[in-house]
Design an enzyme around this catalytic site. Sequence first.
Site, PDB file in Angstrom:
ATOM      1  N   SER A 134      25.180  24.755  30.912  1.00  0.00           N
ATOM      2  CA  SER A 134      25.228  25.723  32.010  1.00  0.00           C
ATOM      3  C   SER A 134      23.872  25.767  32.685  1.00  0.00           C
ATOM      4  O   SER A 134      22.831  25.575  32.041  1.00  0.00           O
ATOM      5  CB  SER A 134      25.570  27.124  31.476  1.00  0.00           C
ATOM      6  OG  SER A 134      25.407  28.098  32.481  1.00  0.00           O
ATOM      7  N   TYR A 150      23.716  33.693  25.255  1.00  0.00           N
ATOM      8  CA  TYR A 150      24.303  32.540  25.947  1.00  0.00           C
ATOM      9  C   TYR A 150      23.221  31.650  26.541  1.00  0.00           C
ATOM     10  O   TYR A 150      23.231  30.428  26.356  1.00  0.00           O
ATOM     11  CB  TYR A 150      25.254  33.036  27.041  1.00  0.00           C
ATOM     12  CG  TYR A 150      26.007  31.940  27.738  1.00  0.00           C
ATOM     13  CD1 TYR A 150      27.079  31.294  27.111  1.00  0.00           C
ATOM     14  CD2 TYR A 150      25.669  31.546  29.030  1.00  0.00           C
ATOM     15  CE1 TYR A 150      27.784  30.280  27.752  1.00  0.00           C
ATOM     16  CE2 TYR A 150      26.371  30.537  29.680  1.00  0.00           C
ATOM     17  CZ  TYR A 150      27.424  29.901  29.035  1.00  0.00           C
ATOM     18  OH  TYR A 150      28.119  28.907  29.689  1.00  0.00           O
TER      19      TYR A 150
END
Length: 228
Positions: A134, A150
Amino acid sequence: MPSTLPCVLITGASRGIGAGLARAFAERGWSVLACAREPAAIPPIAGPVERHALDVTDPGSIDTLAAALAGRPLDLLINNAGIYGQRDARLGAIDWAAFTRVLETNTFGPVRVSEALLPNLRAGRRRTIVTVSSVMGSIARTESAGALPYRTSKAAVNMAMRSIARELAEEGFTVVVVHPGWVRTDMGGPGAAIDVATSVRGLVGLIERLRPGDTGRFFDYTGAELPW
């Protein structure tokens, strides 16, 4: 007689981007090994598709899969399985057990699976490992707080894969990490910028263009290179 079809293994293939990638590669004539914790949850896909049980946080599950695939050439591994974890994590309010689960899934999982399936990849023709990361794992692009577990897990897997890329470069491997975009999935939510089809179309096009000279790089689904 061994199959002449190129073979891809995809983790987290029961929904979202993983299921979309499995369908896209099957449509392109690849042999697809679709993996999920619950193989029955993988949607119906036409073509040469096998369903396998795999929990990327469980070393025993990974070893069982590797044993089942022993001696089978694998051209492409896509480490797609991932979780977001605690959305409101902040200093003073961190659920450490949840943080650990995010790291085990998003960071340790791709490394464990890549290690376990390395003999299969060495026997394949394309020797390619793609890990779905990501842009939130880009240190250079991080200008706001939030999503601490995350972000940390994705920055860590980026470093792991860049290191693995260097380790395997002399063997002709192509190892990259990719940002799939902000996608309308269970993780991305209904307000995300793009749908699964758009992300998958871009990712498959990128993967098809990859060459050993690309190893160790970080791309988004459009093919643009991202900063670490």
